[in-house]
Design a protein around this motif. Sequence first.
Motif, PDB file in Angstrom:
ATOM      1  N   PHE A   1       1.015  -1.321  -0.383  1.00 29.06           N
ATOM      2  CA  PHE A   1       0.235  -0.302   0.117  1.00 29.06           C
ATOM      3  C   PHE A   1       0.748   1.420   0.104  1.00 29.06           C
ATOM      4  N   PHE A   2       0.074   2.076  -0.955  1.00 28.82           N
ATOM      5  CA  PHE A   2       0.984   3.217  -1.033  1.00 28.82           C
ATOM      6  C   PHE A   2       0.403   4.820  -0.925  1.00 28.82           C
ATOM      7  N   GLU A   3       0.734   5.602   0.666  1.00 33.63           N
ATOM      8  CA  GLU A   3      -0.310   6.550   0.733  1.00 33.63           C
ATOM      9  C   GLU A   3       0.899   7.925   1.194  1.00 33.63           C
ATOM     10  N   GLU A   4       0.819   8.936  -0.294  1.00 27.68           N
ATOM     11  CA  GLU A   4       1.536  10.134   0.577  1.00 27.68           C
ATOM     12  C   GLU A   4       2.353   9.066   0.126  1.00 27.68           C
ATOM     13  N   VAL A   5       3.433   8.626  -0.587  1.00 27.54           N
ATOM     14  CA  VAL A   5       4.603   8.319  -0.688  1.00 27.54           C
ATOM     15  C   VAL A   5       5.888   9.199  -0.892  1.00 27.54           C
ATOM     16  N   LYS A   6       6.476   9.991  -0.664  1.00 25.30           N
ATOM     17  CA  LYS A   6       7.304  10.723  -1.370  1.00 25.30           C
ATOM     18  C   LYS A   6       9.016  10.059  -2.124  1.00 25.30           C
ATOM     19  N   LEU A   7       9.037   9.746  -3.598  1.00 19.65           N
ATOM     20  CA  LEU A   7      10.021   9.337  -4.322  1.00 19.65           C
ATOM     21  C   LEU A   7      10.967   9.732  -4.741  1.00 19.65           C
ATOM     22  N   PRO A   8      11.533  10.111  -4.340  1.00 16.69           N
ATOM     23  CA  PRO A   8      13.524  10.864  -4.837  1.00 16.69           C
ATOM     24  C   PRO A   8      12.933  10.702  -6.643  1.00 16.69           C
ATOM     25  N   LYS A   9      12.807  11.571  -7.259  1.00 12.66           N
ATOM     26  CA  LYS A   9      12.822  11.528  -8.402  1.00 12.66           C
ATOM     27  C   LYS A   9      13.508  10.414  -9.328  1.00 12.66           C
ATOM     28  N   LYS A  10      14.915  10.875  -8.534  1.00 13.15           N
ATOM     29  CA  LYS A  10      15.623   9.766  -9.148  1.00 13.15           C
ATOM     30  C   LYS A  10      15.317   8.462  -9.285  1.00 13.15           C
ATOM     31  N   TYR A  11      14.638   8.094  -8.746  1.00 11.98           N
ATOM     32  CA  TYR A  11      14.102   6.793  -8.624  1.00 11.98           C
ATOM     33  C   TYR A  11      13.460   6.541  -9.763  1.00 11.98           C
ATOM     34  N   MET A  12      13.076   6.937 -10.359  1.00 12.77           N
ATOM     35  CA  MET A  12      12.117   6.840 -11.178  1.00 12.77           C
ATOM     36  C   MET A  12      12.977   6.200 -12.186  1.00 12.77           C
ATOM     37  N   ILE A  13      12.502   5.386 -12.935  1.00 14.59           N
ATOM     38  CA  ILE A  13      13.570   5.210 -13.938  1.00 14.59           C
ATOM     39  C   ILE A  13      12.915   5.089 -15.152  1.00 14.59           C
ATOM     40  N   ILE A  14      12.205   5.029 -15.561  1.00 10.54           N
ATOM     41  CA  ILE A  14      11.391   4.573 -16.683  1.00 10.54           C
ATOM     42  C   ILE A  14      10.525   5.179 -17.068  1.00 10.54           C
ATOM     43  N   THR A  15      10.247   7.024 -17.306  1.00 11.65           N
ATOM     44  CA  THR A  15       8.823   8.251 -17.219  1.00 11.65           C
ATOM     45  C   THR A  15       7.867   7.866 -19.286  1.00 11.65           C
ATOM     46  N   ASP A  16       9.314   7.273 -19.803  1.00 17.97           N
ATOM     47  CA  ASP A  16       8.639   8.204 -21.503  1.00 17.97           C
ATOM     48  C   ASP A  16       7.637   6.678 -21.425  1.00 17.97           C
ATOM     49  N   GLY A  17       6.430   6.865 -22.264  1.00 18.66           N
ATOM     50  CA  GLY A  17       4.835   5.393 -22.360  1.00 18.66           C
ATOM     51  C   GLY A  17       6.123   5.356 -23.693  1.00 18.66           C
ATOM     52  N   ALA A  18       6.593   5.482 -24.598  1.00 21.69           N
ATOM     53  CA  ALA A  18       6.859   4.498 -25.502  1.00 21.69           C
ATOM     54  C   ALA A  18       8.191   3.785 -25.186  1.00 21.69           C
ATOM     55  N   LEU A  19       8.748   4.056 -24.606  1.00 18.72           N
ATOM     56  CA  LEU A  19       9.875   3.095 -23.830  1.00 18.72           C
ATOM     57  C   LEU A  19       9.458   1.880 -22.696  1.00 18.72           C
ATOM     58  N   MET A  20       8.709   2.053 -22.390  1.00 19.35           N
ATOM     59  CA  MET A  20       8.067   1.525 -21.396  1.00 19.35           C
ATOM     60  C   MET A  20       7.113   0.313 -22.055  1.00 19.35           C
ATOM     61  N   SER A  21       6.259   0.805 -22.901  1.00 19.22           N
ATOM     62  CA  SER A  21       5.772  -0.422 -23.484  1.00 19.22           C
ATOM     63  C   SER A  21       7.047  -1.467 -24.376  1.00 19.22           C
ATOM     64  N   ALA A  22       8.399  -0.549 -24.696  1.00 23.24           N
ATOM     65  CA  ALA A  22       9.539  -1.699 -25.045  1.00 23.24           C
ATOM     66  C   ALA A  22      10.040  -2.821 -24.076  1.00 23.24           C
ATOM     67  N   VAL A  23      10.029  -1.590 -23.115  1.00 26.51           N
ATOM     68  CA  VAL A  23      10.359  -2.318 -21.889  1.00 26.51           C
ATOM     69  C   VAL A  23       9.394  -3.481 -21.484  1.00 26.51           C
ATOM     70  N   ALA A  24       8.494  -2.586 -21.519  1.00 29.31           N
ATOM     71  CA  ALA A  24       7.238  -4.241 -20.392  1.00 29.31           C
ATOM     72  C   ALA A  24       7.318  -5.389 -21.689  1.00 29.31           C
ATOM     73  N   LYS A  25       7.401  -5.037 -22.959  1.00 31.26           N
ATOM     74  CA  LYS A  25       7.394  -6.499 -23.841  1.00 31.26           C
ATOM     75  C   LYS A  25       8.742  -7.152 -23.201  1.00 31.26           C
ATOM     76  N   MET A  26       9.874  -6.798 -23.004  1.00 34.43           N
ATOM     77  CA  MET A  26      11.145  -7.261 -22.640  1.00 34.43           C
ATOM     78  C   MET A  26      11.165  -7.779 -21.159  1.00 34.43           C
ATOM     79  N   ILE A  27      10.062  -7.146 -20.440  1.00 34.84           N
ATOM     80  CA  ILE A  27      10.024  -7.659 -19.177  1.00 34.84           C
ATOM     81  C   ILE A  27       9.327  -9.181 -19.590  1.00 34.84           C
ATOM     82  N   LEU A  28       8.252  -8.935 -20.307  1.00 36.56           N
ATOM     83  CA  LEU A  28       7.540  -9.887 -20.400  1.00 36.56           C
ATOM     84  C   LEU A  28       9.053 -11.440 -21.166  1.00 36.56           C
ATOM     85  N   THR A  29       8.877 -10.846 -22.660  1.00 33.98           N
ATOM     86  CA  THR A  29      10.066 -12.010 -22.567  1.00 33.98           C
ATOM     87  C   THR A  29      11.315 -12.670 -21.593  1.00 33.98           C
TER      88      THR A  29
END
Length: 411
Positions: free
Chosen positions: A243-271
């Motif tokens: 559960f996450f409630e108002e969790v403050k995550l430093p920006k640098k911990y967000m590794i993928i922010t681009d939707g198109a890149l995320m789609s490619a990574v999602a496929k790679m994870i699935l593979t």
Amino acid sequence: MGYVELDLNISDEAKSMHETVKKFAMEVMRPIGIELDKLADPADVIAKDSRLWDVFKTYRELGLHKAGVPKQFGGMAEDMDPKAGPLIAQEMGYGDAGLAVSLGVSAFPITFAAMSPEPELQQLVRDYCEDTKGEIIGCWAITEPDHGSDWIMSTIPDFDDPKCGPQVKAVLKGDEYILNGQKAAWVSNGTIATHAALHVSLDPSKGMQGTGLAVVPLDLPGITRGKPLDKIGQRPLNQGELFFEEVKLPKKYMIITDGALMSAVAKMILTNANGGMGLSFVGLAQAAYDEALKYSKERIQGGVPIFEHKNIKLQLFEMFIKVEAARGYVRRMSAYNSAMAPNGSSPHAIAAKVLSTRTAFEVAGEAIQIFGGNGLSKEYIIEKLFRDAKAAMIEDGENNALCLAGAEDLI
Ligand SMILES: Cc1cc2nc3c(=O)[nH]c(=O)nc-3n(C[C@H](O)[C@H](O)[C@H](O)COP(=O)(O)OP(=O)(O)OC[C@H]3O[C@@H](n4cnc5c(N)ncnc54)[C@H](O)[C@@H]3O)c2cc1C
């Protein structure tokens, strides 16, 4: 594992790793997996004095957790014979499939941390490689109470509909993301993990295609956990909600922010995930076959071991065909995908997962038939293998949902 290795070109190094893991699988994973499976309360699986921790420690002491980590962080990815990985995955599935998943998924956030240029995340990877006690444990937090298969099919164009949008949302405020929402009780290692590879919604207007991925230290204020999940199969595998409630995550911990890149990574994870599942559950299928063969030589009916009866002989040979066919395909897929990494074939990996989990379930079911009444008894391992195989047909994507995702790539 009692199969004949049909690949005659396996290096001495890969053979030696295989032998080491075989010993670990049979002397540590198998007996401890059986013991943990029998615990009535899943909270006892992760108790301080649980033998689960012996499994983690031995795995780490053997250095197996470093297999996929780049050398620059203390890993062995570049040095490892590519044929060793599949032999290890098979053998661990043979030992105990639920524990194999727990150990494997533990490296998930580490893989993503290794992609980041941030010194703190790179240090996490180094610390993980040096951790021989099992103090750094990862999980892959993707499934949500209202979004299971939605995530698995997220790369299909229809899933850009905002009504399919994920529950866990990350909103950028200054140098921090604010996280709110819940991941489902199905997150493997959910109640024991120290770090998560967390899938989040970044742009709710794009539904499942407006997502990103963060590495999240799970001791941040605002993160709480559910109770360990009680389930019928893979009981040694700890699972639970986040559960996450108002969790403050430093920006640098967000590794993928681009939707198109995320789609490619999602496929790679699935593979990658499906490829690994394919290998592990060939191991479980082999375990079920081996148990049935052994039992058929011991059980006397009609004055002879039941193996002497033609129906049992034929049944065992059918099971042998299924296991060999699954292993042959899964190993071929794995060799291709590791040579082509990171651009392995997703439909082939999905086919491997579906084929091997289906084979494991069928072979374990047929093995129960050969065991007769004893197949239903908790005194024998065969009913556990059957339950573990059933869970695998839903794990990392329910098989039909995976087939729908894979079919998109055939068009
Ligand atoms: C042992 C185990 C380990 C797991 N480990 C993890 C983990 O580490 N991390 C994690 O985040 N999750 C994990 N999961 C969760 C797993 O990925 C999900 O259970 C799986 O994706 C299915 O989601 P669901 O259970 O919500 O089923 P649902 O999505 O509700 O699906 C139910 C049924 O509906 C069908 N269906 C759903 N949507 C569609 C559609 N659009 N079209 C046609 N049919 C559809 C499915 O095929 C399925 O038969 C694990 C699950 C198991 C069993």
